[in-house]
Design a protein around this motif. Structure first.
Motif, short mmCIF file in Angstrom:
data_model
loop_
_atom_site.label_atom_id
_atom_site.label_comp_id
_atom_site.label_asym_id
_atom_site.label_seq_id
_atom_site.Cartn_x
_atom_site.Cartn_y
_atom_site.Cartn_z
N PRO A 194 8.59 35.80 -11.00
CA PRO A 194 9.54 36.87 -10.67
C PRO A 194 9.04 38.27 -11.00
N ARG A 195 8.04 38.38 -11.85
CA ARG A 195 7.51 39.70 -12.20
C ARG A 195 6.83 40.38 -11.02
N ASP A 196 6.41 39.59 -10.04
CA ASP A 196 5.79 40.17 -8.85
C ASP A 196 6.83 40.73 -7.88
N PHE A 197 8.12 40.48 -8.19
CA PHE A 197 9.18 40.91 -7.27
C PHE A 197 10.26 41.73 -7.99
N ILE A 198 9.86 42.42 -9.04
CA ILE A 198 10.82 43.18 -9.84
C ILE A 198 11.58 44.19 -9.00
N LYS A 199 10.89 44.86 -8.08
CA LYS A 199 11.55 45.87 -7.26
C LYS A 199 12.33 45.26 -6.10
N GLU A 200 12.04 44.00 -5.78
CA GLU A 200 12.71 43.34 -4.67
C GLU A 200 13.11 41.92 -5.07
N PRO A 201 14.08 41.78 -5.97
CA PRO A 201 14.46 40.45 -6.45
C PRO A 201 14.94 39.51 -5.35
N GLU A 202 15.49 40.08 -4.27
CA GLU A 202 15.95 39.23 -3.18
C GLU A 202 14.77 38.52 -2.50
N ARG A 203 13.62 39.16 -2.51
CA ARG A 203 12.43 38.52 -1.96
C ARG A 203 11.99 37.35 -2.82
N HIS A 204 12.16 37.49 -4.13
CA HIS A 204 11.81 36.38 -5.02
C HIS A 204 12.68 35.17 -4.72
N THR A 205 13.97 35.40 -4.51
CA THR A 205 14.87 34.30 -4.15
C THR A 205 14.41 33.63 -2.87
N ALA A 206 13.99 34.43 -1.89
CA ALA A 206 13.53 33.89 -0.62
C ALA A 206 12.24 33.08 -0.79
N VAL A 207 11.35 33.55 -1.67
CA VAL A 207 10.10 32.84 -1.92
C VAL A 207 10.37 31.47 -2.53
N VAL A 208 11.23 31.41 -3.53
CA VAL A 208 11.55 30.14 -4.19
C VAL A 208 12.19 29.18 -3.18
N GLU A 209 13.11 29.68 -2.37
CA GLU A 209 13.76 28.83 -1.38
C GLU A 209 12.75 28.32 -0.34
N TYR A 210 11.86 29.19 0.08
CA TYR A 210 10.86 28.82 1.07
C TYR A 210 9.93 27.73 0.53
N LEU A 211 9.45 27.93 -0.69
CA LEU A 211 8.56 26.93 -1.28
C LEU A 211 9.29 25.61 -1.52
N ASN A 212 10.54 25.68 -1.97
CA ASN A 212 11.29 24.46 -2.25
C ASN A 212 11.55 23.65 -0.99
N LYS A 213 11.71 24.31 0.15
CA LYS A 213 11.93 23.59 1.40
C LYS A 213 10.73 22.71 1.75
N HIS A 214 9.54 23.12 1.28
CA HIS A 214 8.33 22.32 1.50
C HIS A 214 8.09 21.34 0.35
N LEU A 215 8.27 21.82 -0.88
CA LEU A 215 7.96 21.00 -2.05
C LEU A 215 8.88 19.78 -2.18
N VAL A 216 10.10 19.87 -1.63
CA VAL A 216 11.04 18.76 -1.74
C VAL A 216 10.45 17.49 -1.13
N PHE A 217 9.62 17.64 -0.10
CA PHE A 217 9.00 16.47 0.53
C PHE A 217 7.88 15.88 -0.33
N ASP A 218 7.45 16.66 -1.32
CA ASP A 218 6.44 16.18 -2.27
C ASP A 218 7.09 15.70 -3.57
#
Length: 308
Positions: free
Chosen positions: A88-112
């Motif tokens: 999250p430190r890479d998205f301090i100025k745009e926390p909504e992007r961090h939420t999108a990143v986690v959701e995006y990765l989780n949509k793929h990681l769930v299959f793993d």
């Protein structure tokens, strides 16, 4: 933790780490990193990165595959890389992007069989099968009230459950102890002479009114509630004894046989349920009153008392 990333997950991870192609039609939700920054990023993990003859995204995919090879099957290297990609430190100025990143990765990681979940101000990678409702709820509550001590201890316990169950038991105990100490310090009550998990829990029972007779519980269930609370004491003492006998805070003789992950997880879930119950009881009895982390509670409390 064994991590078997699919090609789709590797591609998704590469997009987040590299920030995608500079000429893409739509901007990536990841962090755009120039080639030299990507080289330094992977160097932190001891993973080679070679941009010669390749695009940034392709080179990032190659580096992730190199990390898979270097991981040796224990998953620790890949775990660190995936968590760092969603730092999250890479998205301090745009926390909504961090939420999108986690959701995006989780949509793929769930299959793993994996997912990223928040723990305090950080995210950690867990196996979906090992995520329990009570620990997830406690993590969310600890983050919501900015209770860093609980977040750190719970994170440490969950990380160690499979690979180092002795450490996990010690951390599970610390979760409850942190909550109890914070309650006592915030109320200005002296800590008990014996500051183990059992002694600390007994010290907070009266201040929290953990007596069904005092809480106006219906007569027909008073006995039942008493039994549940009595069982809670037994559970707490069991977790404390387990820590004493096998916890990572104590040296062990050669040939000592470690407990298995099942018992460590039982201790974590039991401690989490207890800590969650105590925090919820605090919030019920002292609505709107902040329960700060134990490390910062004492100086704050002393300052308030000195000024009163």
């Amino acid at each position: 933790m064994r991590i078997d990333l699919s090609e789709q997950s590797v591609d998704a991870l590469a997009e987040i780490i590299s920030g995608g192609s500079a000429g893409a039609y739509e901007p990536s939700i990841g962090v755009y990193r120039q080639g030299w920054r990507l080289e330094g990023w992977f160097k932190n993990f001891g993973v080679p990165f070679d941009l010669e003859g390749a695009t940034r995204v392709t080179a990032t995919v190659t580096a992730i595959r190199a990390a898979i090879f270097l991981d040796s099957g224990n998953g620790e290297l890949l775990k660190r890389i995936i968590e760092a990609a969603a730092d999250p430190r890479d998205f301090i100025k745009e926390p909504e992007r961090h939420t999108a990143v986690v959701e995006y990765l989780n949509k793929h990681l769930v299959f793993d069989g994996l997912k990223l979940e928040p723990v305090g101000r950080r995210v950690r990678l867990v196996e979906i099968a090992e995520t329990a409702l009570v620990t997830a709820e406690l993590s969310a509550m600890a983050a919501g009230i900015d209770f860093d001590t609980v977040s750190r201890d719970l994170d440490r316990a969950l990380r160690a459950a499979s690979d180092d169950p002795e450490i996990a038991v010690t951390a599970a105990c610390a979760v409850v102890e942190s909550v109890c100490r914070s309650i006592l310090v915030e109320l200005g009550i002296d800590l008990p002479a014996k500051q183990d998990i059992g002694g600390l829990y007994r010290a907070v029972r009266d201040p929290l009114g953990l007596d069904p007779m005092k809480e106006g519980v219906s007569a027909e269930i008073v006995t039942d509630v008493k039994r549940v609370l009595s069982g809670l004491i037994t559970t707490i003492e069991g977790v404390g004894s387990l820590r004493t006998h096998v916890g990572g805070a104590h040296g062990k003789e050669r040939g000592f046989r470690r407990i298995d992950a099942r018992i460590a997880k039982l201790a974590i879930h039991s401690a989490s349920a207890t800590a969650l119950f105590l925090i919820e009881t605090w919030q019920l009895r002292y609505p709107g009153r902040r329960l700060p982390p134990q490390e910062t509670s004492s100086p704050e409390r002393q300052a308030r008392q000195a000024g009163s």
